[in-house]
Design an enzyme around this catalytic site. Structure first.
Site, short mmCIF file in Angstrom:
data_model
loop_
_atom_site.label_atom_id
_atom_site.label_comp_id
_atom_site.label_asym_id
_atom_site.label_seq_id
_atom_site.Cartn_x
_atom_site.Cartn_y
_atom_site.Cartn_z
N CYS A 307 -59.44 12.92 -13.83
CA CYS A 307 -59.30 12.30 -12.52
C CYS A 307 -60.65 11.92 -11.92
CB CYS A 307 -58.55 13.23 -11.58
SG CYS A 307 -59.15 14.92 -11.59
N ARG A 337 -62.45 18.57 -24.86
CA ARG A 337 -62.93 19.90 -24.46
C ARG A 337 -63.44 20.62 -25.68
NH1 ARG A 337 -59.65 22.00 -19.68
NH2 ARG A 337 -59.81 20.10 -18.48
N GLU A 339 -63.60 23.82 -27.33
CA GLU A 339 -62.88 25.08 -27.11
C GLU A 339 -63.42 26.20 -28.01
OE1 GLU A 339 -60.76 25.68 -24.78
OE2 GLU A 339 -59.69 23.83 -24.26
N ARG A 348 -54.10 23.75 -28.49
CA ARG A 348 -55.45 23.91 -27.97
C ARG A 348 -56.38 23.19 -28.93
NH1 ARG A 348 -57.63 26.92 -24.18
NH2 ARG A 348 -55.72 28.09 -23.98
N GLU A 356 -52.47 12.05 -16.13
CA GLU A 356 -53.16 12.61 -14.96
C GLU A 356 -52.70 11.87 -13.72
OE1 GLU A 356 -55.08 15.19 -14.82
OE2 GLU A 356 -56.14 14.99 -12.92
N ASP A 420 -50.48 26.75 -11.73
CA ASP A 420 -50.33 26.51 -13.17
C ASP A 420 -48.85 26.49 -13.52
OD1 ASP A 420 -52.99 26.38 -13.69
OD2 ASP A 420 -53.11 28.22 -14.87
N GLU A 439 -49.84 27.57 -20.80
CA GLU A 439 -50.06 26.68 -19.65
C GLU A 439 -49.84 25.25 -20.13
OE1 GLU A 439 -53.90 26.71 -17.56
OE2 GLU A 439 -53.46 24.63 -17.00
N ASN A 442 -50.73 21.66 -14.61
CA ASN A 442 -51.03 22.29 -13.33
C ASN A 442 -51.05 21.25 -12.22
OD1 ASN A 442 -53.48 20.98 -13.61
ND2 ASN A 442 -54.53 22.80 -14.34
N CYS A 468 -54.45 16.55 -7.48
CA CYS A 468 -54.22 15.99 -8.81
C CYS A 468 -53.31 16.92 -9.60
CB CYS A 468 -55.52 15.74 -9.58
SG CYS A 468 -56.25 17.19 -10.34
N ARG A 475 -48.99 19.85 -25.08
CA ARG A 475 -48.47 21.17 -24.69
C ARG A 475 -47.00 21.10 -24.28
NH1 ARG A 475 -53.09 24.79 -22.18
NH2 ARG A 475 -54.68 24.45 -23.78
P1 ATP Z 1 -56.27 26.85 -20.67
O1 ATP Z 1 -56.40 27.97 -19.68
O2 ATP Z 1 -55.05 26.91 -21.50
O3 ATP Z 1 -57.53 26.61 -21.44
P2 ATP Z 1 -57.16 25.05 -18.70
O4 ATP Z 1 -57.04 25.87 -17.48
O5 ATP Z 1 -58.47 24.89 -19.34
O6 ATP Z 1 -56.08 25.54 -19.78
P3 ATP Z 1 -56.96 22.67 -17.22
O7 ATP Z 1 -58.41 22.53 -17.11
O8 ATP Z 1 -56.21 23.12 -16.04
O9 ATP Z 1 -56.56 23.62 -18.42
O10 ATP Z 1 -56.36 21.29 -17.80
C1 ATP Z 1 -55.12 20.75 -17.38
C2 ATP Z 1 -54.14 20.62 -18.50
O11 ATP Z 1 -54.71 19.98 -19.64
C3 ATP Z 1 -53.63 21.94 -19.05
O12 ATP Z 1 -52.58 22.43 -18.26
C4 ATP Z 1 -53.16 21.55 -20.44
O13 ATP Z 1 -51.90 20.96 -20.36
C5 ATP Z 1 -54.17 20.50 -20.83
N1 ATP Z 1 -55.23 21.07 -21.67
C6 ATP Z 1 -56.38 21.64 -21.25
N2 ATP Z 1 -57.14 22.01 -22.30
C7 ATP Z 1 -56.47 21.62 -23.41
C8 ATP Z 1 -56.73 21.72 -24.81
N3 ATP Z 1 -57.86 22.24 -25.26
N4 ATP Z 1 -55.81 21.25 -25.67
C9 ATP Z 1 -54.67 20.69 -25.23
N5 ATP Z 1 -54.37 20.56 -23.93
C10 ATP Z 1 -55.24 21.03 -23.01
ZN ZN Z 2 -57.47 16.31 -12.10
MG MG Z 3 -59.35 25.81 -20.95
#
Ligand code: ATP
Ligand code: ZN
Ligand code: MG
Length: 535
Positions: A307, A337, A339, A348, A356, A420, A439, A442, A468, A475
């Site tokens: 966003c 990301r 990870e 993940r 978004e 969430d 998750e 959110n 947002c 997921r």
């Molecule tokens: P988590 O705690 O599972 O790492 P996050 O809190 O990092 O999630 P947000 O930053 O809130 O996730 O991102 C918003 C959304 O994007 C998440 O709810 C999820 O659907 C998606 N998302 C985030 N990271 C990933 C990832 N590494 N792979 C797939 N989807 C993801």
């Molecule tokens: Zn956002």
């Molecule tokens: Mg995360």
């Protein structure tokens, strides 16, 4: 927070004896009026505790509190001299320096010595003492010192709060829908086995047409049942952002450890790369260390929260009532990301996809839109997708005031914070196990978190907020498959009808693909389920 230090005023000539004689009176005035102006609690004011005049300098030793911090005090003193003392004694102020300044904090902190102005740090009893380098007048006027002090204050607040585990508070949940799960396998494994997805690189997958079809089905329901009925319109946001944007959103300060950066080449002239190209030609390798010499330092980062461009778009724009609220959504490209070791299947990953949704308006509009979205989300989860889900408030209920951090009593969700959305993954274990929940998305009300740093304004000065919501396509798809399985005859009505009216594309089959015999067999079985539904 307390400050001590020496404020040095340098003049264009020797300090006249008459002025030296008048100094006790001047200091009286500074202490009783100038350095306490606007301060309620005298402990937070400034005070000259000693002074010395020699040659063309006067040195004031100061102690100050949080309200009139030492650099503010220094500027007040200098201005007083320019306006009142210089004309009287025909003496010009040439320079202002703060020497041997120190900041005393309650509690123990680690602070980087690389920060501007910091000379050394000392822990003493339960205090942290930070010694600063000499600060010149031009530095006093820049906002660095203020920011340094704000950083220290935030460290203090975080330290008081941070000891507690991550905040998570259940606010709503579905019924138990599958006392005995319909399906208990890991969909990620099946998808790979039947060849609908194939590993591409670390944390990246190739989605073949049948899996893309499933992702699109989930996105379709979200966009048609949640987003469009509420009047959001689709936009296409950029997916690579200048560092400046990450500074404004705060991501560079908060999540730099999981961001992926981009570098531009050092030149457009291909001959510059000749040596590297020849090397790759002969060795047939692409050496990252060599390549690094041919790219500029990173100036951008890849789409992180998705966003960000929305706030950048409205940055420094002025809106009026007619223009508000603004509602958009974007699903034009991936997010990235890092990870580290936490990768799993397509749940993940490093490159993922998301719808978004982002909105801007007056606070009550932003809260109202969030609440309407929640209603539609609930309808989607319950009625359309028939999932077992739960929602949690994940923002600490604390407030910060004058350096005190406390837990809040009243738990109101109509204010800035994040919810969430989680779905149960039967293959990961029983519902009671926290790890068996994923998750999937959110929703947030940001308050002024973005409208303030991006300077998004209303023509009548009304404060604007944003919100947002992220719909993680992989997921949601995995959650759906994990609860309902791969046989659409067992799916809820709307997804089943979707398959009936949109035939699934043929999978990729090759002599060597899917990789295993069991994979090949399972693929045909699953394709038959889908085809048996065809009208
Ligand atoms: P988590 O705690 O599972 O790492 P996050 O809190 O990092 O999630 P947000 O930053 O809130 O996730 O991102 C918003 C959304 O994007 C998440 O709810 C999820 O659907 C998606 N998302 C985030 N990271 C990933 C990832 N590494 N792979 C797939 N989807 C993801
Ligand atoms: Zn956002
Ligand atoms: Mg995360």
């Amino acid at each position: 927070m307390k400050f001590k230090g020496i404020v040095v005023l340098e003049f264009n000539r020797k300090v006249p004896d008459d002025l030296i004689k008048e100094l006790p009176k001047i200091i009286d005035y500074l202490n009783s009026k100038l350095l306490t102006k606007g301060v309620r609690d005298l402990k937070e004011a400034g005070r000259v505790i000693d002074y010395q005049a020699s040659e063309n300098k006067i040195e004031f030793t100061l102690e100050t509190g949080r309200h009139v911090r030492i650099h503010n005090a220094a500027l007040r003193i200098k201005n007083y001299f320019i306006n009142n003392i210089s004309p009287k004694y025909k003496i010009g102020v040439r320079n202002l320096i703060i020497r041997n300044a120190l900041i005393e904090l309650e509690g123990k902190y680690t602070v980087s010595l690389k920060l501007p102005f910091i000379k050394s740090i000392e822990a003493k009893d339960d205090k942290t003492i930070i010694l600063l380098q000499d600060i010149s007048e031009s530095e006093i006027k820049k906002p660095y010192i203020d920011r340094l002090l704000k950083l220290l204050q935030e460290k203090e607040a975080r330290a008081k709060w941070g000891g507690k585990a991550e905040h998570w508070e259940l606010i709503k949940q579905s019924q138990v829908k599958f006392p005995k799960p319909k399906f208990d396998k890991d969909p990620n494994k099946i998808l790979e086995e039947i060849g609908w997805i194939k590993r591409f690189s670390i944390g990246q997958w190739f989605f073949t047409p049948p899996f893309t079809y499933l992702i699109n089905m989930l996105k379709h329901f979200f966009i048609e049942e949640v987003v469009k009925p509420l009047g959001f319109h689709e936009a296409i946001f950029p997916k690579m952002y200048p560092l400046e944007v990450g500074l404004r959103t705060g991501h560079l300060k908060g999540t730099i450890n999981s961001m992926i950066f981009a570098s531009f080449p050092i030149s457009y002239d291909i001959s510059v790369y000749e040596e590297l190209i020849d090397y790759m030609y002969v060795t047939d390798t692409a050496p990252p260390e060599e390549l690094q010499k041919y790219v500029k330092p990173p100036t951008h980062f890849l789409c992180y929260a998705q966003c960000e461009p929305f706030y950048q778009f409205f940055s420094r724009e002025v809106l009026d009532d007619k223009n508000l609220p603004v509602k958009m959504y974007d699903h034009s490209g991936p997010s990235f990301r890092w990870e580290a070791g936490g990768l799993h299947g397509v749940e993940r990953v490093i490159e993922f996809h998301r719808v978004e949704v982002v909105w801007l308006g007056k606070p009550e509009q932003v809260v109202d839109i969030r609440n309407k979205l929640l209603e539609r989300y609930e309808y989607l989860m319950d009625k359309v997708l028939d999932l077992e889900w739960r929602w949690a408030w994940v923002t600490p209920w604390y407030y910060e005031q004058a350096g005190i951090v406390e837990e809040k009593r009243e738990k109101d969700i109509n204010k800035p914070g994040t919810i969430d959305f989680e779905a149960w993954l039967p293959y990961k274990g029983p519902r009671e196990d926290k790890k068996a929940w994923l998750e999937i998305g959110n929703i947030s009300i940001h308050g002024t978190k973005f409208t303030s740093p991006f300077k998004i304004k209303h023509n009548k000065g009304i404060i604007l907020w944003t919100g947002c919501s992220g719909f993680g396509s992989e997921r949601w798809t995995i959650a759906f498959l994990a609860q309902h399985g791969f046989d659409p005859r067992n799916w809820p009505r709307k997804p089943r009808e979707y398959v009936e009216s949109n035939p699934i594309p043929e999978p990729i089959r090759a002599v060597t693909y899917p990789k295993t015999e069991t994979g090949k067999k399972l693929l045909e079985e699953i394709m038959n389920y889908f085809k048996s539904l065809k009208k």
